[in-house]
Structure formats: structure tokens, C-alpha cells
Design an enzyme around this catalytic site. Structure first.
Site, PDB file in Angstrom:
ATOM      1  N   CYS A 125     -22.706  32.368  18.198  1.00  0.00           N
ATOM      2  CA  CYS A 125     -22.815  33.412  19.181  1.00  0.00           C
ATOM      3  C   CYS A 125     -22.901  32.612  20.556  1.00  0.00           C
ATOM      4  O   CYS A 125     -22.915  31.460  20.853  1.00  0.00           O
ATOM      5  CB  CYS A 125     -24.191  34.265  19.033  1.00  0.00           C
ATOM      6  SG  CYS A 125     -25.605  33.527  19.242  1.00  0.00           S
TER       7      CYS A 125
ATOM      8  N   CYS B  31     -25.881  30.265  21.044  1.00  0.00           N
ATOM      9  CA  CYS B  31     -25.453  28.999  20.759  1.00  0.00           C
ATOM     10  C   CYS B  31     -24.485  28.044  21.839  1.00  0.00           C
ATOM     11  O   CYS B  31     -25.040  26.999  21.831  1.00  0.00           O
ATOM     12  CB  CYS B  31     -24.538  28.893  19.316  1.00  0.00           C
ATOM     13  SG  CYS B  31     -25.457  29.997  18.031  1.00  0.00           S
TER      14      CYS B  31
ATOM     15  N   ASP C  63      10.814  30.237  45.946  1.00  0.00           N
ATOM     16  CA  ASP C  63      11.792  29.292  46.348  1.00  0.00           C
ATOM     17  C   ASP C  63      13.265  29.768  45.990  1.00  0.00           C
ATOM     18  O   ASP C  63      13.346  30.304  45.011  1.00  0.00           O
ATOM     19  CB  ASP C  63      11.279  27.787  45.801  1.00  0.00           C
ATOM     20  CG  ASP C  63      12.513  26.865  46.178  1.00  0.00           C
ATOM     21  OD1 ASP C  63      12.738  26.758  47.410  1.00  0.00           O
ATOM     22  OD2 ASP C  63      12.848  26.306  45.097  1.00  0.00           O
TER      23      ASP C  63
END
Length: 728
Positions: A16, A19, A429
Site C-alpha cells: 500500500c 509501505c 516547427d
């Protein structure tokens, strides 16, 4: 400044966001270390000082209660199934045992004499063996003073199981012939002989199912990266006929590619011709013809024909390896919104445990039965898992960037996704972006009684062998050429020679005027071509003009459609180029761009980007050349064309590998969709807890339903994110 190194740690045992926060915090206690830990990829990207032993990083993770190893390969190995199939086995066995426990606990008509003792026998292996992965993680974290999602699961299931065992052994719940109903919604008022075996069994089974689906989905989400890595050839035939592993090649080696084989590594074709299938790299469905002098990419397939290739990049220096690193870096990184979710999750578990204790105390102080308070407290523990919150962002980033890689779109990190979601202006460009970036003959106008075929053959013969872009375009006018005598090149002006008995010339108007008379018709045609943005070339022989040829950079076939698509996304489009105003205006008119800024140097491109940003615009710059690199880095979002220069790609946030402009619009669309998925995930993860916690604390939610809801919240986040696999 201290030199730094970078490493990736594969981490085992994280479940989770809590952790994640704990591992990050522990890693950063090592001097000079910064770390980014990702739950979805179960890995950590760590930057550390040159003198630091990587073993110290592994030790830091182990001190946090998890296992780790330093990744030695350039990218992770393909994910395997659950270790020894243990998670799947635990799920199937627990589910099979839980069905009769839940049925006996919820249907009074099926509660035969002694049913509660049978439930104890069936539930014990579910909670103690089936739920062991949760309990093991809880113990490991507890040794280091940490509380995670597994802590909530362990406390909730063991509390329900322990209460039931106590009631059987020391209370009145063990009486033979006892029956009771289960209340799914609403408080429990009977403080007598209640057991919660069905809660402990069902919650464990639900959570195992959620964990199993989550693991499978994460493997599917990461499949794009591993498919990318699997594209690499495993062995190769050298030009001396020996077949060797690919990793034995060095730069400069020559190797053979036969029809249907993968090209072993990046290189230049030195012999043969072939149609190369680049679909796995760029998403293009049509094979690209390559011949001597053309570059080829490792991992693509020679659909037909045989090639002799000289290696120009091997191992970690190949384009395929670069793509894999970009994808993994993006999946490992964190967005701003994910960092916020991690901070919330880090303090969420202790708050939930405290809230559960307060819930029990509140019910008891209110004079309610112990069973009522206990039920509410267990429901609070189980419902409030922050797993969905921790997965909300990384699993969507994992799927989104993986899908992008399949489409030839390489994203540098989650921040690029966020930036792409917010842009309102796209600056394009011209050369190599809106156009092909190579010159071609746009028109040939013969004069007098000149034979167009003869014009093409003589011009192609004169220009054959020149590397000048205009000369290469003219050399393509004919497949057959004649011998040229007395050839002379006049630098920057034109060429002369004797071809088929004619004294011929090809060059600009001023040069042609030295060899023939340019009448009003010829001059008008030259002026017309130049007004359209093309380069006018005059050809002739024996003192007469025989043709005026227009040479121009070809607009990409999809550019006009892409400009329309970008506008459909609500974006303003600007053409920004160093080319002359005439050429820029012609291209802009052809593709439907209204705003043109022409004739600017690289620093002028940067200034234009900064001016747009000063107006409050969020700007994306799309380019391919060295002269675009500074502008790409200045923009809020830099998008480099994959066929462009390394400088442009290094300065960009997103690289599109396809040959057309369409991937640019796809990249923006995919980024927006990914961010929508992330926001949806976070909304439901937060809304779920906000809505469910008060219900659980008020005693209105049975712990069994709480467990099912918690498991579903994580599964929902993962399945919602997997919708991105169909994007594009």
C-alpha cells in the site's frame, strides 16, 4: 559538486501507499540519497553519491521491513506468476472454505446443532493460513514500528476471529442448538452469544481476491514494456557466416539480416534492399523500404529482401534500449498529485487505528452492548484501507505510458502527462515536423519542344552522386541515367556537363542566365514557384532553357488532418520556422494554420515561446532539429519527432517515434485521458473512505460488507486504469 550514480531497486513486500512512504523515508536516511518508490512497479529509483555502496540501499530497505535487490539489467525481467502460485492457491482454498462458513452464519435455517463449531474448524485455516501474507507483512512492519494496510487487515480479521473463539470457549456462543441472525446494515443490539466467523472468513477471501486481481492487472499493465524488451533479437549472423549472441556484437561489426528476421541492433545498411516492418516500434502499418546508406533500428523486421548492416549502436546504446529506459522512467516517476496522495496515506493508517479505538470506546460510553461497539470498530479497521488511494495514480501512469510505448509515444515521466493535460497552444516547427524534412520535385514545366523524359534523364544524370538535398531530389527524376563527360560543379550555383551529346546545365536562375537566355515566360515561371515557397531550378542544353523545376520540402500527408484534430482538442496552433516567409506561408496555407512566425533563429524560437508563456498560455513545442532543442526545453511541454536529432529528443518531455505528425495529437489525447483516469481514481478512492468511514463508525455496516467494499475499491481503480489499454 558531488558525482552521483543511479540505481533501480526491485522491492518485495509492499502492499500500500503507507509501505511506499516508509521505504522512501528509510532510503533517504542514507546520506545524500534521494529516492522515488513506486507501488505499481514495485521498484525504487535511487540517486546516491558516487562513494555510496549500493548494498547500503538494500540494507535500508530491509531495515524498513521489506526485501530488495539492485537491478542489474537495463530493464526489469518479465513478471512471473505469483511465487509458487501461493496467492492463487490461498485464494481458491480460502474461498472454498468460506462459502459454507458464510452460508451457515447468514442463513438461520441452515444452522444445524453445533454449526458454530464447524465454522470454527473451517475458518481457522482461512484466517491463519489464507491470511498469512497479510499477517506476515504486519509482523515485519511492527518490528520496525510501522503500521500499513496489512496492519488494518490483520487487526480486523484476527479481532473478529479472536472474539468468536472467546465467545465459544468462555461465553455462551458454544451452546449446541444456538442460532442467530446476521445484520448487514444497522447496529447489533444483542450482546449475547455472537460469533463473527463469517466476517473473518469472508473478509480474508475478499481481500485475497482483490490482491490476486491487483497482481494480475499490474502484470498486464506492465506488459507493454516487456513486449518492447522482447522485440530484441537473441542472436545474429555476422558477415563471416558465424552466428553469435547479439551481446557479442560491437560497434562497427557487420551482420546479415535475412527475410523475416529481426534486425539485431541499430545500424546502417551497407548492402541489399528490404522492406522493413517498423510497426512494433512506431505503430506504422506500412513497411518502409531501406537501401544502402539508410539507418535501421534493432528489433524491427525485414519483411522481404536481405540486408548487410554495419552496427552503429549496441546494448544500452540502442534505440530500443533507450525507449525501454524512457518507458520505465516514466512508470517509476511520480506526479505532483501522487506525491500528495502518498503523504496522506502515510498518516492515514495510524489515524484509522485511533478512530477504531475511539469507535469502540464511544459505543461503550454510550451504554451500548460490547458486541455492537466491537462490530463497528472492526468495520472501521477493514473499510479504511488506503490501498486504492496508493494505486490511483501509479497504476494509471503504468498503463498509460505502456500504451504510449505501443503507439510509438515515449513519455519521460508523470509530470509530462500533467503538463500535456494543461496545454492550450501547440507550436509546430516546419521542416521535419509539418514537412518531411527532405526535398522533392514538386513540378516540372518544360519549354519549347523539350521532351520531358529527356529532361528528366539529363538532369538526373548531371545531379547523380551529389549529396546536396536539392541535387538528391533532382537525381530522382529518372531511373535510367546517361554517362556525363566534362562534368563541372559550381559550388552553390549549379552544374554543367555533356550528356547524350548535349552541353547541359542545371542551376539557379542567375547561373542559368550565364548559359542561356531567360525570356519573360521563364522568368514568370521562376517567380511563381518562388512565391509559392519552392526553390526554382532551371535546366537546359545547347544554349536554350528546356525546363523550370520546382523543388520543395514535401508536407507530410497527415499534417492537415492533425492540425484539424489539434484544433478539435481546443488547442491554438502556431507555425514557427527559420525558413523564409514565402515557404512558411505556403506550408501554413496547405495545412490550415493561420498564425505563422517565420525567419527566426534558434534564439528567436525561444523568445517566441517565452512571449506566448508571458501571455498566460501553456505552450507545447513540437520540433526535430538541433535548432529546436532550446525551444523544446523552454516550452511547458516539449515534443520531439522520433526521426529528429538526439539533441531535440533529449530536450523534450515526449518523443513520438512514428514518421508522421499524427502521434503528436495522439500523445496529447492519451495524456489527457490518462489524467482523467487518475482524477477519477482519486475521486472514488477519497469518496469511498469519506462515505464509508462514518457508516462503519456508526455501526451501520457489517464488517463482511466492509471487507468486500474495500477489496472492490482497489479492483475498481485497477480496472478503471486498464481502460487506457484501448486508448489511441
Amino acid at each position: 559538486m558531488t558525482d552521483t550514480r543511479e540505481a533501480v531497486l526491485d522491492i518485495e513486500g509492499m502492499t500500500c501507499a503507507s509501505c511506499v512512504a516508509r521505504v522512501e523515508k528509510r532510503l533517504q536516511t542514507v546520506a545524500g540519497v534521494t529516492a522515488s518508490v513506486n507501488l505499481a512497479t514495485e521498484s525504487a529509483r535511487v540517486v546516491f553519491p558516487e562513494g555510496t555502496d549500493p548494498g547500503a540501499l538494500v540494507s535500508a530497505v530491509r531495515e524498513a521491513g521489506y526485501d530488495a535487490r539492485v537491478r542489474r539489467e537495463q530493464a526489469p525481467a518479465a513478471p512471473e506468476g505469483d511465487a509458487d502460485g501461493s496467492l492463487r492457491t490461498r485464494l481458491f482454498v480460502s474461498a472454498a472454505l468460506a462459502v459454507p462458513v458464510v452460508a451457515l452464519g447468514m442463513v438461520p435455517a441452515w444452522q444445524f446443532p453445533g454449526w458454530q463449531w464447524v465454522s470454527l474448524v473451517l475458518t481457522a485455516p482461512i484466517v491463519l493460513w489464507g491470511g498469512w501474507p497479510f499477517h506476515r507483512a504486519t509482523v515485519a512492519n511492527a518490528r520496525h514500528g510501522a503500521a500499513t494496510m496489512d496492519t488494518l487487515i490483520t487487526l480486523g480479521t484476527l479481532a473478529a476471529f479472536g472474539w468468536s473463539v472467546w465467545a465459544l470457549l468462555f461465553g455462551t456462543a458454544g451452546r449446541i442448538g444456538l442460532t442467530h441472525d446476521v445484520v448487514l446494515f444497522g447496529p447489533v443490539h444483542d450482546a449475547g452469544a455472537l460469533v463473527y466467523f463469517e466476517v473473518a472468513a469472508a473478509v480474508t477471501a475478499f481481500l485475497l481476491l482483490g490482491r490476486h486481481i491487483e497482481h494480475r492487472s499490474k502484470r498486464r499493465a506492465g506488459a507493454a514494456l516487456h513486449a518492447l524488451l522482447d522485440m530484441a533479437a537473441k542472436d545474429v549472423e555476422r558477415d563471416d557466416g558465424r552466428r553469435v549472441p547479439v551481446d557479442h556484437l560491437v560497434v562497427g561489426d557487420r551482420f546479415v539480416v535475412r527475410p523475416g528476421e529481426k534486425i539485431a541492433t541499430d545500424g546502417i545498411v551497407e548492402g541489399g534492399r528490404a522492406a522493413v516492418d517498423q510497426s512494433m516500434m512506431t505503430g506504422e502499418s506500412v513497411p518502409v523500404d531501406v537501401a544502402v546508406g539508410d539507418p535501421v533500428t534493432g528489433g524491427t523486421i525485414a519483411a522481404d529482401g536481405q540486408l548487410l548492416v554495419r552496427a552503429t549502436g549496441v546494448g544500452a546504446d540502442t534505440r530500443l534500449a533507450h525507449m525501454a529506459r524512457l518507458v520505465e522512467d516514466a512508470q517509476t516517476g511520480k506526479s505532483r498529485v501522487q506525491k500528495l496522495a502518498d503523504r496522506i496515506s502515510a498518516v492515514f493508517v495510524p489515524i484509522v487505528i485511533a478512530l477504531s479505538v475511539l469507535t469502540l470506546a464511544g459505543w461503550l460510553l454510550a451504554g451500548q452492548p460490547v458486541a455492537t461497539g466491537f462490530t463497528a470498530a472492526v468495520a472501521v479497521l477493514i473499510i479504511a484501507c488506503p490501498c486504492a488511494l496508493g494505486l490511483a495514480t501509479p497504476i494509471a501512469v503504468l498503463v498509460g505510458t505502456g500504451r504510449g510505448a505501443q503507439l510509438g509515444i515515449l513519455v519521460t515521466g508523470p509530470e509530462a502527462l500533467e503538463n500535456a493535460d494543461r496545454i492550450d497552444t501547440v507550436v509546430l516547427d516546419k521542416t521535419g515536423t509539418v514537412t518531411e524534412g527532405r526535398m522533392s520535385v514538386a513540378d516540372v514545366v518544360p519549354f519549347g519542344d523539350a521532351d520531358p523524359v529527356a529532361v528528366g534523364r539529363i538532369v538526373a544524370s548531371l545531379e547523380h552522386g551529389s549529396e546536396h538535398p536539392i541535387a538528391r531530389a533532382l537525381a530522382a527524376l529518372a531511373d535510367t541515367r546517361s554517362d556525363v563527360d566534362q562534368f563541372t560543379a559550381h559550388a552553390g550555383r549549379g552544374v554543367t556537363g555533356v550528356v547524350d551529346g548535349h552541353v547541359a546545365f542545371v542551376g539557379r536562375a542567375g547561373f542559368a542566365a550565364e548559359h542561356a537566355t531567360l525570356d519573360a515566360e521563364v522568368t514568370a515561371r521562376i517567380a511563381g514557384f518562388e512565391a509559392d515557397g519552392a526553390t526554382a531550378v532551371v535546366a537546359g542544353w545547347d544554349g536554350e532553357v528546356t525546363a523550370v523545376i520546382a523543388v520543395s520540402d514535401t508536407v507530410r500527408a497527415d499534417s492537415a488532418d492533425v492540425v484539424t484534430r489539434l484544433r478539435g482538442l481546443g488547442l491554438d496552433v502556431v507555425l514557427l520556422t527559420g525558413d523564409n516567409a514565402g515557404a512558411a506561408a505556403a506550408v501554413a496555407a496547405e495545412v490550415g494554420i493561420d498564425r505563422v512566425v517565420a525567419g527566426v533563429l534558434p534564439e528567436g524560437k525561444v523568445a517566441e515561446i517565452e512571449r506566448l508563456r508571458a501571455e498566460g498560455r501553456r505552450v507545447a513545442m513540437v520540433g526535430d532539429g538541433v535548432n529546436d532543442a532550446a525551444a523544446l526545453a523552454t516550452a511547458d511541454l516539449g515534443i520531439a519527432m522520433g526521426g529528429g536529432t538526439d539533441a531535440a529528443m533529449h530536450a523534450s518531455d515526449i518523443t513520438v517515434a512514428g514518421s508522421g505528425l499524427a502521434p503528436v495529437a495522439t500523445a496529447i489525447s492519451l495524456s489527457r485521458r490518462t489524467m482523467r483516469i487518475i482524477r477519477g481514481n482519486l475521486f472514488w478512492a477519497f469518496a469511498y473512505n469519506v462515505a464509508a468511514l462514518p457508516l462503519a463508525a456508526a455501526g451501520l455496516l457489517n464488517p463482511m460488507l466492509a471487507g468486500a467494499a474495500m477489496a472492490f475499491s482497489s479492483v475498481f481503480v485497477v480496472l478503471n486504469s486498464l481502460r487506457l489499454r484501448r486508448a489511441g
